[in-house]
Motif scaffolding. Structure first.
Motif, PDB file in Angstrom:
ATOM      1  N   LEU A  12       0.822  -1.205   0.000  1.00 43.35           N
ATOM      2  CA  LEU A  12       0.000   0.000   0.000  1.00 43.35           C
ATOM      3  C   LEU A  12       0.861   1.263   0.000  1.00 43.35           C
ATOM      4  O   LEU A  12       0.531   2.251  -0.679  1.00 43.35           O
ATOM      5  CB  LEU A  12      -0.933  -0.015   1.213  1.00 43.35           C
ATOM      6  CG  LEU A  12      -2.112  -0.993   1.129  1.00 43.35           C
ATOM      7  CD1 LEU A  12      -2.793  -1.139   2.481  1.00 43.35           C
ATOM      8  CD2 LEU A  12      -3.114  -0.526   0.077  1.00 43.35           C
ATOM      9  N   ALA A  15       2.194   1.581  -3.537  1.00 43.72           N
ATOM     10  CA  ALA A  15       1.130   2.014  -4.441  1.00 43.72           C
ATOM     11  C   ALA A  15       0.783   3.481  -4.226  1.00 43.72           C
ATOM     12  O   ALA A  15       0.558   4.231  -5.191  1.00 43.72           O
ATOM     13  CB  ALA A  15      -0.104   1.143  -4.242  1.00 43.72           C
ATOM     14  N   ALA A  16       0.732   3.918  -2.965  1.00 42.99           N
ATOM     15  CA  ALA A  16       0.404   5.316  -2.667  1.00 42.99           C
ATOM     16  C   ALA A  16       1.470   6.259  -3.214  1.00 42.99           C
ATOM     17  O   ALA A  16       1.152   7.299  -3.822  1.00 42.99           O
ATOM     18  CB  ALA A  16       0.248   5.501  -1.159  1.00 42.99           C
ATOM     19  N   TYR A  19       1.296   6.216  -7.097  1.00 43.53           N
ATOM     20  CA  TYR A  19       0.124   6.922  -7.621  1.00 43.53           C
ATOM     21  C   TYR A  19       0.256   8.432  -7.415  1.00 43.53           C
ATOM     22  O   TYR A  19      -0.180   9.220  -8.260  1.00 43.53           O
ATOM     23  CB  TYR A  19      -1.148   6.408  -6.951  1.00 43.53           C
ATOM     24  CG  TYR A  19      -2.406   6.922  -7.623  1.00 43.53           C
ATOM     25  CD1 TYR A  19      -2.847   6.347  -8.804  1.00 43.53           C
ATOM     26  CD2 TYR A  19      -3.121   7.994  -7.096  1.00 43.53           C
ATOM     27  CE1 TYR A  19      -3.979   6.830  -9.452  1.00 43.53           C
ATOM     28  CE2 TYR A  19      -4.251   8.479  -7.731  1.00 43.53           C
ATOM     29  CZ  TYR A  19      -4.670   7.888  -8.916  1.00 43.53           C
ATOM     30  OH  TYR A  19      -5.784   8.369  -9.554  1.00 43.53           O
ATOM     31  N   PRO A  70      -8.535   7.325  -5.741  1.00 43.78           N
ATOM     32  CA  PRO A  70      -7.476   6.374  -5.359  1.00 43.78           C
ATOM     33  C   PRO A  70      -6.377   7.010  -4.527  1.00 43.78           C
ATOM     34  O   PRO A  70      -5.729   6.328  -3.724  1.00 43.78           O
ATOM     35  CB  PRO A  70      -6.934   5.886  -6.709  1.00 43.78           C
ATOM     36  CG  PRO A  70      -7.993   6.212  -7.710  1.00 43.78           C
ATOM     37  CD  PRO A  70      -8.638   7.454  -7.208  1.00 43.78           C
ATOM     38  N   LEU A  74      -5.568   5.123  -1.141  1.00 45.24           N
ATOM     39  CA  LEU A  74      -4.294   4.438  -0.958  1.00 45.24           C
ATOM     40  C   LEU A  74      -3.522   4.989   0.233  1.00 45.24           C
ATOM     41  O   LEU A  74      -2.877   4.233   0.978  1.00 45.24           O
ATOM     42  CB  LEU A  74      -3.456   4.543  -2.233  1.00 45.24           C
ATOM     43  CG  LEU A  74      -3.970   3.740  -3.434  1.00 45.24           C
ATOM     44  CD1 LEU A  74      -3.169   4.070  -4.682  1.00 45.24           C
ATOM     45  CD2 LEU A  74      -3.913   2.245  -3.148  1.00 45.24           C
ATOM     46  N   TRP A  75      -3.582   6.313   0.440  1.00 48.34           N
ATOM     47  CA  TRP A  75      -2.879   6.886   1.591  1.00 48.34           C
ATOM     48  C   TRP A  75      -3.555   6.503   2.898  1.00 48.34           C
ATOM     49  O   TRP A  75      -2.880   6.326   3.916  1.00 48.34           O
ATOM     50  CB  TRP A  75      -2.763   8.403   1.457  1.00 48.34           C
ATOM     51  CG  TRP A  75      -1.616   8.814   0.589  1.00 48.34           C
ATOM     52  CD1 TRP A  75      -1.661   9.403  -0.631  1.00 48.34           C
ATOM     53  CD2 TRP A  75      -0.222   8.632   0.890  1.00 48.34           C
ATOM     54  NE1 TRP A  75      -0.401   9.605  -1.128  1.00 48.34           N
ATOM     55  CE2 TRP A  75       0.511   9.137  -0.208  1.00 48.34           C
ATOM     56  CE3 TRP A  75       0.471   8.079   1.968  1.00 48.34           C
ATOM     57  CZ2 TRP A  75       1.908   9.124  -0.249  1.00 48.34           C
ATOM     58  CZ3 TRP A  75       1.856   8.061   1.931  1.00 48.34           C
ATOM     59  CH2 TRP A  75       2.559   8.572   0.840  1.00 48.34           C
ATOM     60  N   GLY A  77      -4.862   3.616   3.315  1.00 48.62           N
ATOM     61  CA  GLY A  77      -4.353   2.267   3.501  1.00 48.62           C
ATOM     62  C   GLY A  77      -2.934   2.259   4.017  1.00 48.62           C
ATOM     63  O   GLY A  77      -2.583   1.482   4.916  1.00 48.62           O
ATOM     64  N   TRP A 137     -12.601   4.110   1.844  1.00 46.43           N
ATOM     65  CA  TRP A 137     -11.733   3.324   2.719  1.00 46.43           C
ATOM     66  C   TRP A 137     -12.472   2.913   3.996  1.00 46.43           C
ATOM     67  O   TRP A 137     -12.343   1.780   4.453  1.00 46.43           O
ATOM     68  CB  TRP A 137     -10.466   4.104   3.076  1.00 46.43           C
ATOM     69  CG  TRP A 137      -9.630   3.355   4.070  1.00 46.43           C
ATOM     70  CD1 TRP A 137      -9.593   3.502   5.424  1.00 46.43           C
ATOM     71  CD2 TRP A 137      -8.746   2.280   3.773  1.00 46.43           C
ATOM     72  NE1 TRP A 137      -8.744   2.609   6.000  1.00 46.43           N
ATOM     73  CE2 TRP A 137      -8.204   1.838   5.004  1.00 46.43           C
ATOM     74  CE3 TRP A 137      -8.345   1.660   2.602  1.00 46.43           C
ATOM     75  CZ2 TRP A 137      -7.294   0.791   5.073  1.00 46.43           C
ATOM     76  CZ3 TRP A 137      -7.432   0.622   2.675  1.00 46.43           C
ATOM     77  CH2 TRP A 137      -6.919   0.197   3.899  1.00 46.43           C
TER      78      TRP A 137
END
Length: 467
Positions: A12, A15-16, A19, A70, A74-75, A77, A137
């Motif tokens: 995560l 990915a964060a 992104y 997203p 993602l952040w 997460g 989330w």
């Protein structure tokens, strides 16, 4: 924290960060900087307009909203996965204003890049998207983390293929609603019909040039091939059921496109989906029966994947180099090479709609997936001692083919290659190679215990006979 939770948390975070870099780059490309004094920049930012949203600008507004969902998801997460409610609340209170501040910072920075449009609409859409991402989330975060962790426990080929199919279907769904100029107005749907964006005559809107028409048919069919392939590899569906499911999915998405104003709803897409589904189902059936017939294949069959690979490379050269209007004069080639090397990555994708950019990316990736898949099939037929070397050569061949195609397009005045074309094509080939290698290797591993039991049973019988 368990190992699975630690791996999910690291994923995560990665990915964060990735992104976030994508959002920054995508918001500033093509990065043509123009200096402004601080006072002038502040004055322009204060006079930023609020644009009236018509059907043409609606897609940009929705795209900005979706861009930030997203980001905050993602952040959340990365910062709150596995944490208690108090920490999750604290991260929520931090991320919502942070998303607004991030949007303001991007819009202010865009003032120094004149090709970008700055408006209050973008700030409102991005802030709303950030809020939605946080709320999503709260509603699905725990299940999303559990879903990520469960990927580490998938050992059966069928379960992996089923999951990949639904992930791929989600991507196809997003692609089919681009460029997001959505409408539920019957008046606008009627205007779409009147403007010729609804075609009920099969193959009635193909380009006049036969090669371009073949290119469009092939790309539209290939979109559906991976979905049918993975549904077939699930093992619970026969080829006819897979074909029907894929065609029904294509029909549903075609109806959805009626409510995307700038997209053309074309009955031809059903025929191309049927062809792509048939191809995917056939390949899936061949892979599903590979183990049963492995010992019965004639010696020449080992080289069949390699022969098909050579044929597919020839097809790629034809598709991407047509109509072969090459120029070889030095001045032209030097200018084209200079522009190619100095242009920012993805700059060629910026000019046009989000749908055009997504289509170009999809075409580059999809056409190279079969190349990687065929090479993986060939490598799987090699002896164990040669498979590592075969894998290395396969990845090199994918890279050489990608570079060769782009070099050829540089010599054609009507082509506009981007340096990221090489990366996207290689990633497409890598995706096809890895997917088939994983599927075939997991299938073999699943069969090993049965072979071991048979061998053990025969050994015990020999011992009894000697006794």
């Amino acid at each position: 924290m368990s190992r699975n939770e630690s791996n999910s948390r690291s994923l995560l975070w990665l990915a964060a960060l990735a992104y976030t870099a994508f959002v920054i780059y995508g918001s500033l490309v093509p990065l043509e900087f123009r200096a402004l004094s601080w006072d002038e920049a502040v004055a322009r930012f204060g006079a930023m307009p609020f644009l009236k949203l018509g059907i043409g600008s609606r897609a940009d507004w929705v795209a900005n909203l979706l861009l930030f969902i997203p980001l905050t998801f993602l952040w959340m997460g990365a910062l709150a996965a596995g944490a208690g409610r108090a920490r999750t609340v604290l991260m929520t209170l931090m991320l919502i204003p942070a998303a607004t501040a991030w949007s303001l910072g991007i819009e202010f920075t865009q003032l120094f890049f004149p090709q970008r449009t700055v408006s209050q609409n973008d700030i409102f859409a991005e802030t709303l998207g950030g809020l939605v991402g946080v709320l999503v989330w709260w509603g699905t975060g725990r299940r999303f983390v559990e879903w990520l962790q469960s990927w580490q426990h998938i050992h059966a080929r069928a379960a992996l293929a089923e999951r990949l199919a639904w992930v791929y279907l989600a991507g196809v769904l997003v692609y089919n609603v681009l460029p997001l100029d959505l409408t539920i107005s019957l008046v606008e749907v009627f205007h779409k019909w009147r403007d010729g964006k609804v075609n009920l005559i099969p193959f009635g809107r193909l380009p006049d040039d036969a090669a371009y028409a073949l290119y469009e048919i092939a790309t539209d069919a290939l979109i559906w091939t991976p979905l049918a392939l993975m549904w077939r590899l699930d093992g619970t569906r026969n080829a006819w059921r897979v074909w029907g499911m894929t065609l029904a999915t294509a029909a549903v998405l075609e109806v959805m496109q009626l409510f995307v104003y700038s997209r053309v709803s074309d009955v031809t897409d059903l025929f191309t989906a049927a062809a792509g589904a048939a191809l995917g189902g056939w390949v899936g059936s061949r892979l599903a029966t590979r183990e049963a017939s492995a010992g019965q294949a004639p010696p020449w069959a080992m080289w069949l994947p390699f022969t098909l690979t050579a044929g597919w490379v020839a097809a790629l050269l034809f598709v991407f180099w047509f109509p072969f209007d090459f120029r070889t004069d030095g001045a032209f080639l030097r200018e084209r090479l200079h522009n190619f090397l100095t242009r920012m990555p993805f700059e060629a994708y910026y000019f046009g709609t989000e749908f055009r950019a997504a289509t170009e990316v999809l075409h580059k990736v999809l056409f190279f997936i079969p190349l990687g898949a065929l090479l993986a099939w060939f490598v799987s037929r090699l002896r164990w001692t040669w498979r590592g070397f075969g894998t290395f050569l396969s990845l090199v061949l994918i890279a050489v083919t990608s570079v060769g195609i782009v070099v050829g397009r540089l010599a054609q005045p009507d082509k506009n290659p981007d340096i990221m074309d090489i990366v996207l094509q290689w990633l497409g080939g890598l995706l096809g190679f890895v997917m088939i290698r994983i599927i075939l290797s997991r299938k073999v591993r699943a069969a090993q215990p049965r072979k071991h039991m048979v061998s053990r049973h025969r050994t015990m019988n020999r011992i009894k006979d000697h006794a």
